[in-house]
Scaffold this active site. Structure first.
Site, PDB file in Angstrom:
ATOM      1  N   ASP A   9      -1.564  -1.774  -5.773  1.00 29.96           N
ATOM      2  CA  ASP A   9      -1.568  -0.811  -7.055  1.00 29.96           C
ATOM      3  C   ASP A   9      -0.264  -1.321  -8.301  1.00 29.96           C
ATOM      4  O   ASP A   9       0.353  -2.287  -8.440  1.00 29.96           O
ATOM      5  CB  ASP A   9       0.411  -0.886  -6.028  1.00 29.96           C
TER       6      ASP A   9
ATOM      7  N   HIS B  16      -2.166   3.604  -7.510  1.00 29.63           N
ATOM      8  CA  HIS B  16      -0.426   3.732  -7.471  1.00 29.63           C
ATOM      9  C   HIS B  16      -0.192   4.833  -6.167  1.00 29.63           C
ATOM     10  O   HIS B  16      -0.890   6.236  -6.087  1.00 29.63           O
ATOM     11  CB  HIS B  16       0.032   4.562  -8.513  1.00 29.63           C
TER      12      HIS B  16
ATOM     13  N   SER C  38       6.875   7.027  -5.481  1.00 29.84           N
ATOM     14  CA  SER C  38       7.315   5.858  -6.913  1.00 29.84           C
ATOM     15  C   SER C  38       8.683   5.858  -7.111  1.00 29.84           C
ATOM     16  O   SER C  38       9.917   5.573  -6.401  1.00 29.84           O
ATOM     17  CB  SER C  38       6.539   6.105  -8.290  1.00 29.84           C
TER      18      SER C  38
END
Length: 413
Positions: free
Chosen positions: A354, A382, A137
Site C-alpha cells: 500500500d 491502497h 484509510s
C-alpha cells in the site's frame, strides 16, 4: 449531517445497518456508500443495509471551503535554499491562514474526535445498542477513535489501511513517501513485462527526466478540449494517483508513452482524477486539529534535504507535506493512542504494498488497539476490502457472525 441508507432487495427480511466510514479526511461517505454497494460481497449486502454519511465539514454536511489565492505556476519547493524555503513556507502559511480565516471560531469544531462523537449519534438514531462498521484509510483512523471512546458500543469493526498511530508529522510523511517509492518499484517490475513500456526500459530514469523536462517546458495536450499544459509536478501527481490501484497501471504506461511523443492528455487526466478539490480543505483543517504543534523550520529543512537524497522520485514532491500544520493556530484536539477494550476483536486489514498508508500502519494499529487481529493482503494499491476475494470472504464472515480470521492470516495477491 447527511446520511444515506442503501438497501438491496433479497437476503434477510430485516437487515441490520453496516456503517461505512469513508477516507480522506474529506471523502463523501454518502457517495462512497453507493460505490461500496458494487464492491462488497453479496453476502454482506444480503445481511446488512449500507449506511454512509458525510462527516462534519465534508460533502453535504457544511463543507469546509477556503478561498485560496492563485499560487501561480505549479512547481516543486526547493527547501535547500533560503529563497526556496521562504517561498514554500509563504505559500503554505497563506493556505493555512485562509482556512483559519474562513472558519473563524468554528475552526476547532472539526476533528476526528468530534466526528467520532457524531458517529455515536448515528448509532443511536439507527436504534442500535452496538454498532457494526467498516472504515477505509482515514476511515480506519476514525473507526479506531470511535472504538477508543465507545468500546462498549462496538459490535464489530473492520479497519482497512490505517496509518500508524502516534507517529510525528515528519515520520508520517516519510513513511508515505517511502511507500510510494516502493510502489513505483512494483510498477516498474510490472512495466518490464508489458509491450506498452517498450519505449522506456528504465522507467524510473525516464520518469525522472520527464518530470525535469516538463517543469522547464510544460507538455501540451493534443486533445482539442484541453489547453492546460502539464508541468513536472503534474507528472508526479499522475504517477501517484496511478499507484493507488494497480488497475490504473496500464493507463499510466499509456500516458507515459504518449508524453514521450509530446502529448500529456492521459497524464493530466490521471493527475486530475487524483486531486481532491474542496476535500483538500477538510483534509487540512481536520488533520491539523488532530495533530500536535509543529514541525519547526529546522525540522522541515533537515527532513526536506534528507528526503531529496533518499527518495529520488517522490522526495522533493513530498516535501510540501512537511509543512503540514506548522502554521495552524486554532485550538487542537490531539488524538490519543487508540487503545480499545472492545467485547470482540477488531479486524485490522493491511495491504502489503500500500503506497498511501504503508503496511506498517496496519501492523502498528493492530498492536496498539490491544484487542485486534491483523488480516494481510499481499497485494498492490491502497486498501483491500472490496478489492480481493479472500479478504472479502474473511471480512464478510466476521461482520455476519463475529468469526475472527486465524491468527496472522494472509491473502495471496
Amino acid at each position: 449531517m447527511q446520511v444515506i441508507r442503501v438497501h438491496r432487495s433479497g437476503g434477510a427480511a430485516t437487515k441490520d445497518p453496516l456503517l461505512l466510514i469513508a477516507g480522506g479526511p474529506g471523502q463523501s461517505g454518502v457517495d462512497y456508500a453507493v460505490v461500496a454497494a458494487g464492491l462488497l460481497p453479496e453476502s454482506v449486502l444480503d445481511r446488512f443495509d449500507l449506511v454512509g454519511f458525510d462527516p462534519r465539514g465534508v460533502g453535504r454536511t457544511q463543507p469546509i471551503r477556503c478561498e485560496h489565492a492563485d499560487t501561480g505556476t505549479p512547481t516543486f519547493p526547493d527547501l535547500l535554499t533560503d529563497a526556496g524555503y521562504a517561498r514554500a513556507a509563504g505559500l503554505m502559511r497563506g493556505i493555512t491562514n485562509e482556512c483559519a480565516a474562513a472558519l473563524g471560531s468554528k475552526a476547532a469544531l472539526f476533528s476526528t474526535t468530534a466526528t467520532a462523537v457524531d458517529i455515536d449519534r448515528i448509532r443511536a438514531a439507527l436504534g442500535q445498542s452496538t454498532l457494526t462498521y467498516l472504515g477505509w484509510s482515514y476511515g480506519a483512523k476514525l473507526g479506531a477513535e470511535y472504538a477508543r471512546l465507545y468500546p462498549d458500543k462496538v459490535r464489530a469493526a473492520v479497519l482497512d489501511a490505517p496509518t500508524a498511530p502516534g507517529t510525528t508529522w515528519i515520520e508520517t510523511v516519510e513513511r508515505q513517501i517511502a511507500g510510494f517509492e516502493s510502489a513505483f518499484d512494483q510498477f516498474t517490475a510490472w512495466c518490464a513485462t508489458q509491450d506498452s513500456c517498450d519505449r522506456f526500459r528504465d522507467v524510473r530514469k525516464f520518469v525522472g527526466e520527464l518530470v525535469r523536462k516538463a517543469q522547464e517546458s510544460p507538455i501540451p495536450s493534443r486533445r482539442p478540449a484541453d489547453d492546460v499544459p502539464t508541468y513536472g509536478v503534474d507528472v508526479v501527481d499522475a504517477v501517484v494517483a496511478s499507484l493507488y490501484d494497480d488497475a490504473r497501471w496500464p493507463d499510466l504506461a499509456d500516458g507515459l508513452r504518449e508524453a514521450a511523443d509530446g502529448d500529456s492528455g492521459t497524464l493530466r487526466e490521471l493527475a486530475d482524477a487524483g486531486r481532491g478539490g474542496d476535500s483538500e480543505d477538510a483534509l487540512l483543517v481536520i488533520n491539523c486539529n488532530d495533530s500536535a504543534p509543529g514541525p519547526s523550520e529546522g525540522e522541515i529543512r533537515a527532513a526536506g534535504a534528507r528526503f531529496a537524497k533518499e527518495f529520488p522520485l517522490f522526495g522533493v514532491w513530498g516535501s510540501w507535506q512537511l509543512f503540514g500544520c506548522a502554521f495552524w493556530q486554532p485550538t487542537r484536539h490531539t488524538l490519543q493512542p487508540p487503545v480499545a477494550a472492545t467485547a470482540h476483536p477488531i479486524i485490522v486489514v493491511g495491504t502489503r504494498h500500500d503506497p498511501a498508508t504503508p503496511y506498517g500502519g496496519a501492523v502498528a494499529m493492530a498492536a496498539i488497539l490491544g484487542n485486534a487481529e491483523l488480516l494481510t493482503w499481499e497485494g498492490q494499491g491502497h486498501t483491500a476490502v472490496g478489492r480481493n476475494d479472500c479478504v472479502n470472504r474473511h471480512v464478510a464472515d466476521y461482520l455476519a457472525s463475529l468469526t475472527v480470521p486465524p491468527h496472522n492470516t494472509r491473502c495471496a495477491a
